[in-house]
Structures are given as structure tokens and as C-alpha cells.
Design a protein around this motif. Structure first.
Motif, PDB file in Angstrom:
ATOM      1  N   ARG A 176       0.764  -1.444   0.089  1.00  0.00           N
ATOM      2  CA  ARG A 176      -0.135   0.286   0.106  1.00  0.00           C
ATOM      3  C   ARG A 176       0.867   1.302  -0.514  1.00  0.00           C
ATOM      4  NH1 ARG A 176      -1.969  -3.020  -0.481  1.00  0.00           N
ATOM      5  NH2 ARG A 176      -3.333  -3.453  -2.052  1.00  0.00           N
TER       6      ARG A 176
ATOM      7  N   LYS B  35      -2.237  -0.691  13.604  1.00  0.00           N
ATOM      8  CA  LYS B  35      -2.864  -0.509  12.192  1.00  0.00           C
ATOM      9  C   LYS B  35      -4.357   0.285  11.897  1.00  0.00           C
ATOM     10  CE  LYS B  35      -4.603  -4.996  12.252  1.00  0.00           C
ATOM     11  NZ  LYS B  35      -4.417  -6.770  12.873  1.00  0.00           N
ATOM     12  N   LYS B  36      -4.738   0.559  12.920  1.00  0.00           N
ATOM     13  CA  LYS B  36      -5.814   1.447  12.685  1.00  0.00           C
ATOM     14  C   LYS B  36      -5.156   2.391  12.879  1.00  0.00           C
ATOM     15  CE  LYS B  36      -7.977  -0.388  16.979  1.00  0.00           C
ATOM     16  NZ  LYS B  36      -8.760  -0.264  18.335  1.00  0.00           N
TER      17      LYS B  36
ATOM     18  N   TYR C  33      -5.002   2.282   8.600  1.00  0.00           N
ATOM     19  CA  TYR C  33      -5.629   2.386   8.313  1.00  0.00           C
ATOM     20  C   TYR C  33      -7.054   3.816   7.803  1.00  0.00           C
ATOM     21  CZ  TYR C  33      -5.870  -2.970   8.524  1.00  0.00           C
ATOM     22  OH  TYR C  33      -5.406  -4.299   8.270  1.00  0.00           O
ATOM     23  N   LYS C  34      -6.754   4.272   8.827  1.00  0.00           N
ATOM     24  CA  LYS C  34      -7.274   5.877   8.755  1.00  0.00           C
ATOM     25  C   LYS C  34      -6.622   7.052   7.950  1.00  0.00           C
ATOM     26  CE  LYS C  34      -8.820   9.651  11.661  1.00  0.00           C
ATOM     27  NZ  LYS C  34      -7.825  10.582  13.402  1.00  0.00           N
TER      28      LYS C  34
ATOM     29  N   SER D 178      -7.404   5.470   4.244  1.00  0.00           N
ATOM     30  CA  SER D 178      -8.397   5.582   4.096  1.00  0.00           C
ATOM     31  C   SER D 178      -8.948   7.351   3.533  1.00  0.00           C
ATOM     32  CB  SER D 178      -9.631   4.719   5.326  1.00  0.00           C
ATOM     33  OG  SER D 178      -9.138   6.362   6.058  1.00  0.00           O
TER      34      SER D 178
END
Length: 128
Positions: free
Chosen positions: A35, A117-118, A121-122, A125
Motif C-alpha cells: 500500500r 494498524k488502526k 487504516y485511517k 482511508s
């Protein structure tokens, strides 16, 4: 006060669980790196590239921690095997204390990794 007896097989079972978890984290980190590679190709903004570098550094730190944990588990497993060869199925107090300390380190690392990870991911997004 009752003394708990901890068997080699109990510790070995927990080691197997931890190794599976560590291997899963390694796979996830590879995916996260992909990513990051995609985002590097899309963005030229210096602030964005600095954020990407931050995550890349964090992922490298996680890889180092995972490798250290693998090494620690290997050493403990080697010790368990040595006891098993001697016909000793119960470990001494010091080794059990080390195992419990490692269990605590795994829990702390699990929380840190989950938070990273949180956060990632934020971040994804917002920018993917």
C-alpha cells in the motif's frame, strides 16, 4: 498456598500460538508495504511523503520486534527441548517467570501493533 505446576507442553502450545500470530503480522506488514508503494507512486507532496516515510519506519520497527520475538521463542523452545531430553517435564521457576514476562511483552506488542494498524487504516482511508 497451592503451587501451580506448569508443563513444557503448556509453554510449547503457547509458543506455537505466538509464532502463528507473528507470522500473520509479517504477512500483514508485507501488504501494508505494498500500500505504501502504491501511495509513493501517486503522491509527490512533501508532507504526504513524510507521512509515508513515518509508516515505513514504523513497519520496519515492527519487523525488528517480530524477529526478536521469534528469536526469543526459539531460545525458550531450545531450553524446553533440553529439559525434555533430560526427562524433565516441569520447568523451574526462573524459566516460567521468563515465559510470563514474554507473555506480557507479547500483550504490549499486540496492543501497539493493533494501534499502528488502526492509525494506518485511517491514513489509507484518507489518501487511497
Amino acid at each position: 498456598m497451592e503451587t501451580a505446576v506448569i508443563f513444557n507442553s503448556d509453554l510449547h502450545f503457547e509458543h506455537k500460538q505466538w509464532r502463528r500470530e507473528l507470522f500473520f503480522w509479517e504477512d500483514e506488514l508485507k501488504s501494508f508495504q505494498k500500500r505504501l508503494d502504491e501511495l509513493v507512486k501517486r503522491w509527490t507532496d512533501k508532507n504526504m511523503l513524510a507521512q509515508l516515510e513515518h509508516y515505513q519506519n514504523q513497519f520496519m520497527i515492527q519487523e525488528e520486534v517480530i524477529n526478536e520475538f521469534h528469536d526469543e521463542i526459539f531460545l525458550h523452545e531450545t531450553n524446553i527441548a533440553a529439559h525434555y531430553k533430560k526427562g524433565e517435564d516441569v520447568l523451574n521457576e526462573d524459566l516460567v517467570k521468563k515465559h510470563i514476562e514474554f507473555r506480557n511483552h507479547m500483550e504490549v506488542q499486540r496492543n501497539m501493533y493493533t494501534n499502528l494498524k488502526k492509525e494506518f487504516y485511517k491514513f489509507l482511508s484518507e489518501y487511497m
